[in-house]
Design a protein around this motif. Structure first.
Motif, mmCIF file in Angstrom:
data_model
loop_
_atom_site.group_PDB
_atom_site.id
_atom_site.type_symbol
_atom_site.label_atom_id
_atom_site.label_comp_id
_atom_site.label_asym_id
_atom_site.label_seq_id
_atom_site.Cartn_x
_atom_site.Cartn_y
_atom_site.Cartn_z
ATOM 1 N N TYR A 188 -28.334 -18.248 -5.194
ATOM 2 C CA TYR A 188 -27.469 -17.873 -4.075
ATOM 3 C C TYR A 188 -27.373 -16.362 -3.914
ATOM 4 O O TYR A 188 -27.258 -15.856 -2.807
ATOM 5 N N LYS A 189 -27.433 -15.636 -5.028
ATOM 6 C CA LYS A 189 -27.311 -14.183 -4.972
ATOM 7 C C LYS A 189 -28.492 -13.538 -4.251
ATOM 8 O O LYS A 189 -28.352 -12.474 -3.675
ATOM 9 N N ALA A 190 -29.650 -14.192 -4.290
ATOM 10 C CA ALA A 190 -30.836 -13.649 -3.629
ATOM 11 C C ALA A 190 -30.792 -13.880 -2.120
ATOM 12 O O ALA A 190 -31.536 -13.240 -1.371
ATOM 13 N N LEU A 239 -27.230 -17.841 3.138
ATOM 14 C CA LEU A 239 -26.298 -18.616 2.319
ATOM 15 C C LEU A 239 -25.430 -19.505 3.203
ATOM 16 O O LEU A 239 -25.209 -20.673 2.897
ATOM 17 N N ARG A 240 -24.984 -18.961 4.307
ATOM 18 C CA ARG A 240 -24.166 -19.747 5.242
ATOM 19 C C ARG A 240 -24.959 -20.941 5.770
ATOM 20 O O ARG A 240 -24.471 -22.065 5.791
ATOM 21 N N ARG A 241 -26.194 -20.688 6.209
ATOM 22 C CA ARG A 241 -27.042 -21.787 6.708
ATOM 23 C C ARG A 241 -27.288 -22.830 5.622
ATOM 24 O O ARG A 241 -27.230 -24.028 5.879
ATOM 25 N N TYR A 242 -27.567 -22.362 4.411
ATOM 26 C CA TYR A 242 -27.811 -23.284 3.304
ATOM 27 C C TYR A 242 -26.579 -24.153 3.051
ATOM 28 O O TYR A 242 -26.678 -25.370 2.912
ATOM 29 N N ASP A 281 -22.927 -29.430 -1.952
ATOM 30 C CA ASP A 281 -23.254 -28.499 -3.034
ATOM 31 C C ASP A 281 -22.050 -27.589 -3.298
ATOM 32 O O ASP A 281 -21.817 -26.605 -2.589
ATOM 33 N N GLN A 282 -21.263 -27.926 -4.306
ATOM 34 C CA GLN A 282 -20.047 -27.173 -4.616
ATOM 35 C C GLN A 282 -20.351 -25.738 -5.063
ATOM 36 O O GLN A 282 -19.591 -24.822 -4.760
ATOM 37 N N ALA A 310 -20.119 -19.978 -3.859
ATOM 38 C CA ALA A 310 -20.856 -18.732 -3.617
ATOM 39 C C ALA A 310 -20.574 -18.218 -2.217
ATOM 40 O O ALA A 310 -20.385 -17.009 -2.001
ATOM 41 N N TYR A 311 -20.509 -19.132 -1.255
ATOM 42 C CA TYR A 311 -20.221 -18.746 0.128
ATOM 43 C C TYR A 311 -18.808 -18.166 0.251
ATOM 44 O O TYR A 311 -18.612 -17.134 0.891
ATOM 45 N N LEU A 312 -17.830 -18.803 -0.374
ATOM 46 C CA LEU A 312 -16.455 -18.290 -0.324
ATOM 47 C C LEU A 312 -16.361 -16.910 -0.971
ATOM 48 O O LEU A 312 -15.683 -16.014 -0.451
ATOM 49 N N ALA A 313 -17.035 -16.740 -2.097
ATOM 50 C CA ALA A 313 -17.021 -15.440 -2.777
ATOM 51 C C ALA A 313 -17.636 -14.366 -1.886
ATOM 52 O O ALA A 313 -17.113 -13.249 -1.780
ATOM 53 N N ARG A 314 -18.731 -14.712 -1.227
ATOM 54 C CA ARG A 314 -19.393 -13.755 -0.342
ATOM 55 C C ARG A 314 -18.504 -13.413 0.847
ATOM 56 O O ARG A 314 -18.451 -12.274 1.291
ATOM 57 N N ARG A 315 -17.792 -14.397 1.375
ATOM 58 C CA ARG A 315 -16.869 -14.138 2.501
ATOM 59 C C ARG A 315 -15.745 -13.199 2.074
ATOM 60 O O ARG A 315 -15.350 -12.318 2.831
ATOM 61 N N ARG A 316 -15.237 -13.392 0.860
ATOM 62 C CA ARG A 316 -14.176 -12.500 0.375
ATOM 63 C C ARG A 316 -14.681 -11.064 0.254
ATOM 64 O O ARG A 316 -13.954 -10.118 0.523
#
Length: 68
Positions: free
Chosen positions: A6-8, A14-17, A24-25, A30-36
């Protein structure tokens, strides 16, 4: 099943994935962390006498960033 890095992924990737793999929890976390990380600062308050000017300035800055 292979591990997904996810980091790559870019934010959009990531949003599309995540949208395609909602079960996929780990992707969800990972998406929530990136949004923050992308949290936007508060520009002004509704009772600010210079509210309109600050909003217009912020919009111009965002447009300029997207153009470059």
């Amino acid at each position: 099943m292979s591990q997904v890095d996810y980091k790559a992924m870019s934010y959009k990737e990531l949003r599309r994935y995540f949208l395609k793999h909602r079960e996929d929890q780990a992707a969800f976390q990972a998406y929530l962390a990136r949004r923050r990380e992308r949290a936007r600062p508060v520009i002004t308050r509704i009772d600010d006498p210079d509210f309109d000017n600050k909003i217009q300035t912020a919009i111009r800055q965002q447009l300029a960033e997207h153009r470059s």
